[in-house]
Design a protein around this motif. Structure first.
Motif, mmCIF file in Angstrom:
data_model
loop_
_atom_site.group_PDB
_atom_site.id
_atom_site.type_symbol
_atom_site.label_atom_id
_atom_site.label_comp_id
_atom_site.label_asym_id
_atom_site.label_seq_id
_atom_site.Cartn_x
_atom_site.Cartn_y
_atom_site.Cartn_z
ATOM 1 N N ARG A 99 7.102 43.924 47.754
ATOM 2 C CA ARG A 99 8.039 42.833 47.461
ATOM 3 C C ARG A 99 7.565 41.984 46.265
ATOM 4 N NH1 ARG A 99 11.209 40.044 46.042
ATOM 5 N NH2 ARG A 99 12.621 38.612 47.098
ATOM 6 N N LYS A 100 6.412 42.351 45.688
ATOM 7 C CA LYS A 100 5.799 41.611 44.578
ATOM 8 C C LYS A 100 5.342 40.222 45.003
ATOM 9 C CE LYS A 100 8.453 43.804 40.841
ATOM 10 N NZ LYS A 100 9.308 43.545 39.661
ATOM 11 N N ARG A 101 5.047 40.046 46.261
ATOM 12 C CA ARG A 101 4.525 38.770 46.756
ATOM 13 C C ARG A 101 3.052 38.956 47.080
ATOM 14 N NH1 ARG A 101 9.644 36.333 50.265
ATOM 15 N NH2 ARG A 101 10.997 36.098 48.449
ATOM 16 N N MET A 102 2.225 38.678 46.090
ATOM 17 C CA MET A 102 0.803 38.988 46.195
ATOM 18 C C MET A 102 -0.007 37.856 46.825
ATOM 19 S SD MET A 102 1.037 41.940 44.994
ATOM 20 C CE MET A 102 1.992 42.971 43.900
ATOM 21 N N ILE A 103 0.508 36.652 46.781
ATOM 22 C CA ILE A 103 -0.259 35.520 47.299
ATOM 23 C C ILE A 103 -0.382 35.588 48.818
ATOM 24 C CG2 ILE A 103 -0.408 33.020 47.446
ATOM 25 C CD1 ILE A 103 -0.942 34.184 44.680
ATOM 26 N N ALA A 104 0.677 36.025 49.507
ATOM 27 C CA ALA A 104 0.641 36.093 50.969
ATOM 28 C C ALA A 104 -0.468 37.024 51.478
ATOM 29 C CB ALA A 104 2.009 36.528 51.517
ATOM 30 N N PRO A 105 -0.549 38.289 51.002
ATOM 31 C CA PRO A 105 -1.651 39.133 51.478
ATOM 32 C C PRO A 105 -3.021 38.647 51.021
ATOM 33 C CG PRO A 105 -0.401 40.268 49.775
ATOM 34 C CD PRO A 105 0.378 39.056 50.148
ATOM 35 N N LEU A 106 -3.071 37.945 49.876
ATOM 36 C CA LEU A 106 -4.335 37.364 49.430
ATOM 37 C C LEU A 106 -4.799 36.288 50.417
ATOM 38 C CD1 LEU A 106 -6.647 36.806 47.473
ATOM 39 C CD2 LEU A 106 -5.076 35.354 46.141
ATOM 40 N N LEU A 107 -3.875 35.421 50.835
ATOM 41 C CA LEU A 107 -4.229 34.373 51.792
ATOM 42 C C LEU A 107 -4.710 34.960 53.113
ATOM 43 C CD1 LEU A 107 -1.319 31.820 51.202
ATOM 44 C CD2 LEU A 107 -3.701 31.627 50.439
ATOM 45 N N SER A 108 -4.039 36.007 53.575
ATOM 46 C CA SER A 108 -4.456 36.615 54.836
ATOM 47 C C SER A 108 -5.805 37.294 54.695
ATOM 48 C CB SER A 108 -3.398 37.606 55.337
ATOM 49 O OG SER A 108 -3.241 38.681 54.433
ATOM 50 N N MET A 109 -6.086 37.893 53.526
ATOM 51 C CA MET A 109 -7.395 38.519 53.313
ATOM 52 C C MET A 109 -8.500 37.453 53.274
ATOM 53 S SD MET A 109 -8.910 41.432 53.014
ATOM 54 C CE MET A 109 -7.740 42.674 52.436
ATOM 55 N N VAL A 110 -8.216 36.318 52.653
ATOM 56 C CA VAL A 110 -9.176 35.212 52.649
ATOM 57 C C VAL A 110 -9.432 34.737 54.077
ATOM 58 C CG1 VAL A 110 -9.566 32.823 51.932
ATOM 59 C CG2 VAL A 110 -8.607 34.461 50.313
ATOM 60 N N ALA A 111 -8.369 34.635 54.879
ATOM 61 C CA ALA A 111 -8.521 34.205 56.270
ATOM 62 C C ALA A 111 -9.363 35.195 57.062
ATOM 63 C CB ALA A 111 -7.140 34.050 56.916
ATOM 64 N N VAL A 112 -9.113 36.495 56.867
ATOM 65 C CA VAL A 112 -9.902 37.520 57.564
ATOM 66 C C VAL A 112 -11.370 37.415 57.170
ATOM 67 C CG1 VAL A 112 -10.308 40.011 57.760
ATOM 68 C CG2 VAL A 112 -7.989 39.121 57.870
ATOM 69 N N CYS A 113 -11.629 37.238 55.882
ATOM 70 C CA CYS A 113 -13.011 37.128 55.396
ATOM 71 C C CYS A 113 -13.693 35.895 55.992
ATOM 72 C CB CYS A 113 -13.013 37.059 53.870
ATOM 73 S SG CYS A 113 -14.658 37.080 53.125
ATOM 74 N N ALA A 114 -12.974 34.777 56.037
ATOM 75 C CA ALA A 114 -13.563 33.537 56.559
ATOM 76 C C ALA A 114 -13.847 33.639 58.058
ATOM 77 C CB ALA A 114 -12.626 32.367 56.274
ATOM 78 N N VAL A 115 -12.860 34.142 58.828
ATOM 79 C CA VAL A 115 -13.060 34.281 60.273
ATOM 80 C C VAL A 115 -14.204 35.246 60.557
ATOM 81 C CG1 VAL A 115 -12.009 35.127 62.415
ATOM 82 C CG2 VAL A 115 -10.667 33.706 60.841
#
Length: 473
Positions: free
Chosen positions: A160-176
């Motif tokens: 969908r060309k929405r790259m910020i959403a998966p980036l935020l979730s990847m940051v959350a996974v890394c932090a948790v």
């Protein structure tokens, strides 16, 4: 966006390419940090834990092959449908890849639990680390459906060309993952130290959190995930074959590629001279290589998204132009980076491998791989082009041939017969990258790779007429 609106914006420009690429570079960086944190914390607990997590993580990749292949197929189908302005079709492919991914994830999890003991015995896991390995294996299996969901929902956002959403979730996974690893694995911040159990459940918690976050953002988006996103069986029977045609070669490629690396390690382990040193040097060198090529993976994903949208919109000439732009940007920038890194290879090797003999092998490995960077980036970018077009069969044939008919035979001949040391293996890796990128470029210029796309223009029938006729039903 209307149900048949054309895509807006000039994402094929240099600025548009950068807007799509930089979030994916960061995503790959955080993905690397997740694995690095697990290994680092495991090493602080005990060497047995580090060995166990390394073994189970490698096995987990094979369990995720279907998820990665499904993500590739989803990017191709969804991006092409959106490029053509067929929003109902895009929604239904979203529903299909989500349901299919979750079903396969649950099925493999159940099969894994049923065969856990025999599988670990087949791997010949040493008795010393068997209890720890079995524990990690069962927790990883439990988190497999979430892992599938996380992988596929991320692909939906990229399509969908929405790259910020998966980036935020990847940051959350890394932090948790980091907080849980350090807190419940090592007992920092006054939290109870559960040792290897804390590391295992940190992975489960972080991936589950990422999957839930992705699904929540998809539901909130309201465009691609709706009740109508889950098509009737009649539509699925007509729409599924395209997903399979893209996913099957992608899965085969991942399996062949990783089996090839296992064989390459066995060739290094059986070298007639300094085999242990060579194996240690390769292992350390690959850690650095995995960081160096993070941007190349981002170019690969950007290419798949842009080419899918442009082919869906019937704009093949522009798809060719954006592919060449990505090739130019990727190869030029990564070549400059390689040149800047070259003088520091000895220092990097000394930091990774204090033993002088191993450091020499690390330097050799890195220099061969730095020289091959333009070819590696080119083949990875063109692989993304083929994924966006649905032409994963080309990637499967070229990458598989480069690995099994060029790299491995040449590595054995140069490593065991001619040079009789690890440099022969490193040379074979370089030659295979040259071969791989050259053949991919030849295919790009001489073959009609756009014919694999689901939607074909210029008076030709669409590849998925059956699905198209049911888009509004």
């Amino acid at each position: 966006m209307s149900q048949h609106a054309r895509p807006q914006g000039d994402d094929a420009s240099y600025g548009g390419i950068w807007r799509l690429t930089w979030p994916q570079m960061l995503m790959m960086l955080f993905h690397f940090l997740i694995g690095f944190t697990d290994v680092w914390v495991a090493g602080r607990i005990h060497a047995d834990v580090q060995a166990a997590i390394g073994l189970v993580s490698q096995c987990l990749f094979f369990l995720l092959v279907v998820a990665v292949a499904g993500a590739s197929a989803g990017v191709a189908a969804i991006s092409q449908a959106l490029g053509a302005g067929l929003l109902p079709r895009a929604r239904r492919y979203v529903g299909m890849v989500l349901v299919g991914g979750c079903s396969v994830g649950v099925g493999i999890m159940l099969l894994g639990f049923a065969t856990s003991e025999s599988f670990l015995r087949l791997l010949q896991v040493p008795e010393q680390i068997m209890p720890v390995t079995a524990y990690f294996w069962k927790v990883y299996l439990l988190g497999l459906p979430a892992n599938y969901l996380f992988t596929i929902t991320g692909a939906v956002f990229r399509a969908r060309k929405r790259m910020i959403a998966p980036l935020l979730s990847m940051v959350a996974v890394c932090a948790v993952n980091a907080v849980a690893d350090l807190g419940f694995g090592l007992g920092l911040w006054g939290l109870p130290a559960y040792g290897y159990a804390g590391v295992a459940w940190a992975t489960f918690a972080s991936v589950t959190a990422g999957a839930v976050l992705n699904v929540g953002m998809l539901v909130r988006d309201r465009e691609l995930l709706q009740r109508s996103s889950f098509p009737p069986l009649r539509w699925m029977r007509r729409g599924a074959p395209y997903l399979f045609r893209v996913a099957a070669p992608a899965a085969g490629l991942q399996i062949m590629w990783n089996l090839g690396y296992l064989v390459l390690f066995s060739i290094a382990a059986s070298l007639p001279v300094d085999s242990v040193v060579a194996l240690a040097g390769m292992t350390a060198g690959m850690r650095v290589e995995s960081i160096i090529f993070l941007p190349a993976f981002a170019f690969n994903m950007t290419a798949s998204v842009l080419v899918g949208h442009l082919l869906g919109a019937g704009r093949k000439p522009e798809a060719v132009r954006v592919s060449l732009r990505l090739l130019g940007i990727g190869c030029a920038s990564m070549t400059v980076f390689a040149a800047l890194l070259w003088p520091w290879t000895a220092d990097i090797a000394a930091w990774l491998a204090p033993e002088p003999a191993v450091a020499v092998q690390v330097v050799s490995y890195l220099r061969y791989n730095l020289v091959s960077i333009p070819f590696t980036v080119a083949s990875m970018t063109l692989g993304g082009v083929m994924t966006g077009a649905g032409a994963t069969l080309y990637s499967f044939l070229v990458y598989g041939s480069a690995t099994w008919f060029v790299r491995l035979p040449l590595a054995w001949v140069m490593g065991h017969v001619v040079w009789r040391d690890a440099a022969g293996i490193f040379l074979a890796m370089f030659v295979s990258q040259v071969f791989q990128s050259s053949v991919m470029l030849w295919l790009f210029y001489t073959h009609d790779w756009s014919r694999f796309s689901m939607i074909r223009r210029n008076g030709r029938k669409a590849a998925s007429q059956g699905a198209a006729s049911h888009d509004r039903q």
